[in-house]
Design a protein around this motif. Structure first.
Motif, PDB file in Angstrom:
ATOM      1  N   PHE A  12       8.143  -8.225  -4.755  1.00  0.00           N
ATOM      2  CA  PHE A  12       8.354  -6.823  -5.091  1.00  0.00           C
ATOM      3  C   PHE A  12       9.537  -6.677  -6.044  1.00  0.00           C
ATOM      4  CE2 PHE A  12       6.419  -6.674  -0.841  1.00  0.00           C
ATOM      5  CZ  PHE A  12       5.370  -5.793  -1.067  1.00  0.00           C
ATOM      6  N   VAL A  13       9.430  -5.652  -6.868  1.00  0.00           N
ATOM      7  CA  VAL A  13      10.553  -5.223  -7.698  1.00  0.00           C
ATOM      8  C   VAL A  13      11.029  -3.896  -7.140  1.00  0.00           C
ATOM      9  CG1 VAL A  13      11.306  -4.496  -9.993  1.00  0.00           C
ATOM     10  CG2 VAL A  13       9.695  -6.393  -9.756  1.00  0.00           C
ATOM     11  N   ARG A  14      12.283  -3.821  -6.765  1.00  0.00           N
ATOM     12  CA  ARG A  14      12.822  -2.587  -6.195  1.00  0.00           C
ATOM     13  C   ARG A  14      13.174  -1.605  -7.306  1.00  0.00           C
ATOM     14  NH1 ARG A  14      11.937  -7.130  -3.140  1.00  0.00           N
ATOM     15  NH2 ARG A  14      12.386  -6.728  -0.929  1.00  0.00           N
ATOM     16  N   HIS A  15      12.939  -0.318  -7.036  1.00  0.00           N
ATOM     17  CA  HIS A  15      13.352   0.748  -7.943  1.00  0.00           C
ATOM     18  C   HIS A  15      13.780   1.947  -7.103  1.00  0.00           C
ATOM     19  CE1 HIS A  15       9.637   3.160  -7.411  1.00  0.00           C
ATOM     20  NE2 HIS A  15       9.053   1.995  -7.312  1.00  0.00           N
ATOM     21  N   PRO A  16      14.409   2.970  -7.679  1.00  0.00           N
ATOM     22  CA  PRO A  16      14.979   4.056  -6.872  1.00  0.00           C
ATOM     23  C   PRO A  16      13.996   4.742  -5.928  1.00  0.00           C
ATOM     24  CG  PRO A  16      15.804   4.177  -9.114  1.00  0.00           C
ATOM     25  CD  PRO A  16      14.754   3.105  -9.105  1.00  0.00           C
ATOM     26  N   GLU A  43       0.819  -1.212   0.000  1.00  0.00           N
ATOM     27  CA  GLU A  43       0.000   0.000   0.000  1.00  0.00           C
ATOM     28  C   GLU A  43       0.851   1.260   0.000  1.00  0.00           C
ATOM     29  OE1 GLU A  43      -2.599  -0.442   3.336  1.00  0.00           O
ATOM     30  OE2 GLU A  43      -4.046  -1.673   2.214  1.00  0.00           O
ATOM     31  N   ALA A  44       1.980   1.218   0.705  1.00  0.00           N
ATOM     32  CA  ALA A  44       2.842   2.403   0.769  1.00  0.00           C
ATOM     33  C   ALA A  44       3.715   2.546  -0.463  1.00  0.00           C
ATOM     34  CB  ALA A  44       3.717   2.337   2.021  1.00  0.00           C
ATOM     35  N   GLY A  45       4.049   1.407  -1.114  1.00  0.00           N
ATOM     36  CA  GLY A  45       4.927   1.458  -2.272  1.00  0.00           C
ATOM     37  C   GLY A  45       6.353   1.840  -1.931  1.00  0.00           C
ATOM     38  N   ASN A  46       6.666   1.763  -0.637  1.00  0.00           N
ATOM     39  CA  ASN A  46       7.970   2.225  -0.181  1.00  0.00           C
ATOM     40  C   ASN A  46       8.248   1.596   1.180  1.00  0.00           C
ATOM     41  OD1 ASN A  46       9.670   4.264   1.483  1.00  0.00           O
ATOM     42  ND2 ASN A  46      10.009   4.908  -0.637  1.00  0.00           N
ATOM     43  N   LEU A  47       9.408   0.997   1.344  1.00  0.00           N
ATOM     44  CA  LEU A  47       9.729   0.303   2.592  1.00  0.00           C
ATOM     45  C   LEU A  47       9.825   1.247   3.787  1.00  0.00           C
ATOM     46  CD1 LEU A  47      12.304  -2.281   1.222  1.00  0.00           C
ATOM     47  CD2 LEU A  47      10.260  -2.863   2.556  1.00  0.00           C
ATOM     48  N   SER A  48      10.444   2.404   3.590  1.00  0.00           N
ATOM     49  CA  SER A  48      10.611   3.319   4.723  1.00  0.00           C
ATOM     50  C   SER A  48       9.272   3.871   5.185  1.00  0.00           C
ATOM     51  CB  SER A  48      11.570   4.458   4.350  1.00  0.00           C
ATOM     52  OG  SER A  48      11.065   5.212   3.266  1.00  0.00           O
ATOM     53  N   GLY A  64      11.147   3.345  -4.640  1.00  0.00           N
ATOM     54  CA  GLY A  64      10.366   2.457  -3.790  1.00  0.00           C
ATOM     55  C   GLY A  64      10.287   1.058  -4.357  1.00  0.00           C
ATOM     56  N   VAL A  65       9.094   0.469  -4.308  1.00  0.00           N
ATOM     57  CA  VAL A  65       8.909  -0.894  -4.789  1.00  0.00           C
ATOM     58  C   VAL A  65       7.601  -0.996  -5.575  1.00  0.00           C
ATOM     59  CG1 VAL A  65      10.211  -1.981  -2.918  1.00  0.00           C
ATOM     60  CG2 VAL A  65       7.763  -1.573  -2.635  1.00  0.00           C
ATOM     61  N   HIS A  66       7.565  -1.936  -6.521  1.00  0.00           N
ATOM     62  CA  HIS A  66       6.357  -2.296  -7.254  1.00  0.00           C
ATOM     63  C   HIS A  66       6.069  -3.766  -7.013  1.00  0.00           C
ATOM     64  CE1 HIS A  66       5.906   1.475  -9.248  1.00  0.00           C
ATOM     65  NE2 HIS A  66       6.967   1.354 -10.034  1.00  0.00           N
ATOM     66  N   LEU A  67       4.796  -4.119  -7.008  1.00  0.00           N
ATOM     67  CA  LEU A  67       4.428  -5.523  -6.883  1.00  0.00           C
ATOM     68  C   LEU A  67       4.779  -6.289  -8.147  1.00  0.00           C
ATOM     69  CD1 LEU A  67       0.919  -5.154  -5.226  1.00  0.00           C
ATOM     70  CD2 LEU A  67       2.888  -6.281  -4.199  1.00  0.00           C
ATOM     71  N   THR A  68       5.278  -7.484  -7.981  1.00  0.00           N
ATOM     72  CA  THR A  68       5.443  -8.387  -9.117  1.00  0.00           C
ATOM     73  C   THR A  68       4.076  -9.013  -9.418  1.00  0.00           C
ATOM     74  OG1 THR A  68       5.887 -10.289  -7.698  1.00  0.00           O
ATOM     75  CG2 THR A  68       7.791  -8.950  -8.382  1.00  0.00           C
ATOM     76  N   GLU A  69       4.007  -9.824 -10.456  1.00  0.00           N
ATOM     77  CA  GLU A  69       2.754 -10.500 -10.782  1.00  0.00           C
ATOM     78  C   GLU A  69       2.320 -11.395  -9.618  1.00  0.00           C
ATOM     79  OE1 GLU A  69       0.860 -13.375 -14.285  1.00  0.00           O
ATOM     80  OE2 GLU A  69       2.822 -12.418 -14.553  1.00  0.00           O
ATOM     81  N   ALA A  70       3.280 -12.075  -9.003  1.00  0.00           N
ATOM     82  CA  ALA A  70       2.961 -12.911  -7.840  1.00  0.00           C
ATOM     83  C   ALA A  70       2.468 -12.059  -6.678  1.00  0.00           C
ATOM     84  CB  ALA A  70       4.191 -13.721  -7.418  1.00  0.00           C
ATOM     85  N   GLY A  71       3.083 -10.890  -6.492  1.00  0.00           N
ATOM     86  CA  GLY A  71       2.656  -9.994  -5.419  1.00  0.00           C
ATOM     87  C   GLY A  71       1.236  -9.486  -5.637  1.00  0.00           C
ATOM     88  N   GLU A  72       0.902  -9.159  -6.896  1.00  0.00           N
ATOM     89  CA  GLU A  72      -0.447  -8.705  -7.212  1.00  0.00           C
ATOM     90  C   GLU A  72      -1.468  -9.796  -6.935  1.00  0.00           C
ATOM     91  OE1 GLU A  72      -0.445  -7.376 -11.224  1.00  0.00           O
ATOM     92  OE2 GLU A  72       0.608  -5.496 -10.791  1.00  0.00           O
ATOM     93  N   ALA A  73      -1.103 -11.040  -7.216  1.00  0.00           N
ATOM     94  CA  ALA A  73      -2.022 -12.149  -6.957  1.00  0.00           C
ATOM     95  C   ALA A  73      -2.187 -12.386  -5.457  1.00  0.00           C
ATOM     96  CB  ALA A  73      -1.513 -13.416  -7.640  1.00  0.00           C
TER      97      ALA A  73
END
Length: 307
Positions: A50-54, A16-21, A56-65
């Motif tokens: 999750f897929v990490r990016h500068p 929900e936050a899209g960001n670990l911190s 934050g993070v995005h859900l992978t297909e498995a994460g979305e499921a």
């Protein structure tokens, strides 16, 4: 390793936050332990969530499921705790909505959805239509009130109403009662527009209608809400293209005139997520009442515009 409830809670918070911190702050824990818990969950499931990016993070297909299922488990546990404590368990429903429907359709829709379960709690998120599609597909929201149809394989249209654009003019403007307006008559008028970043599809559809009529609108004023747009029109500062459902607001000093144009894409839809093998989020009765509500609002809109 066994999967525990805390792993799912932490996973939901990060999704929900899209960001670990930010998720760590919400959970009142430090970021390193949170990262460890997420890594443990990924190892237990044997896949990255999750897929990490500068940023934050995005859900992978498995994460979305996993997200809607994790939420369902968390809600069941919360309901069980409430039942054990002797309280009435509550259901929570996350709903996204376009700003232009917040005053016209949303209040009655919430009452309709709550008819079967007065304890139903809503989490409301103002989102443009494209954001709702992404949020529905990933499980961040359960329902969406959007100004768009969908062909997404994981999203379905639960109810739908035509909500074409009308031209809003100051009530003092001389114009014939009844019938339709010719948008070309307003080619030289000042326009009031809905702020583009609050509703890009809304804004672009209005510009497209003017282009079809052979002119580019001279936008002199903008407002971030439908009420704001109608207030500026009522003050005599210009005309505006607004959804026909705005006639239900009974804005003072404003008249709405239907346009003599075919607008197939001008719709308001109630969208839901397809979740194979899971019980439906809403009962058949609630869905039927939601569809009947939109039909009724469409009929009331047409009747008021015909006055």
């Amino acid at each position: 390793m066994n999967i525990e409830l805390r792993h799912l809670r932490y996973f939901i918070a990060v999704a929900e936050a899209g960001n670990l911190s930010r998720a760590a702050q919400k959970l009142f824990i430090a970021q390193p332990p949170l990262s460890v818990q997420i890594r443990q969950l990924e190892e237990a499931l044997g896949t990255a969530l999750f897929v990490r990016h500068p940023k934050g993070v995005h859900l992978t297909e498995a994460g979305e499921a996993l997200l809607p299922e994790a939420r369902a488990v968390a809600e069941r546990v919360a309901g069980l705790r409430a039942w054990i404590a002797g309280a009435t368990p509550t259901r929570r429903l996350s709903l996204g909505f376009v700003p232009s429907a917040g005053s016209t359709v949303l209040p009655q829709l919430l009452a309709t959805l709550r008819a079967d379960d007065p304890s139903l709690q809503f989490e409301l998120r103002e989102m443009i239509s494209s954001e709702q599609m992404d949020a529905l597909a990933s499980g961040l929201i359960d329902l969406g009130v959007a100004r768009a149809d969908t062909r997404h394989p994981r999203i379905t249209t639960l109810a739908r109403m035509l909500d074409p654009f009308c031209v809003a003019v100051p009530a003092a403007t001389r114009a014939p009662r009844g019938g339709t307006a010719d948008l070309r008559d307003y080619a030289e008028a000042d326009f009031v527009a809905f702020t583009r970043h609050r509703g890009p599809a809304y804004f672009d559809q209005a510009i497209h209608l003017c282009a079809q009529a052979g002119f580019s609108p001279r936008i002199r004023y903008e407002a971030s809400t439908v009420h704001g747009v109608l207030d500026l029109v009522g003050a005599g500062l210009g005309v505006a293209l607004v959804p026909a459902s705005c006639v239900l607001l009974a804005a003072p000093r404003v008249r709405l005139r239907p346009l003599g144009l075919t607008q197939k894409s001008a719709v308001l839809t109630l969208l839901g997520r397809k979740v194979a093998g899971s019980p439906p989020l809403l009962g058949e009765g609630a869905l039927q009442r939601a569809a009947a509500l939109l039909d009724g609002l469409r009929e009331r809109t047409a009747a008021k515009l015909g006055q």
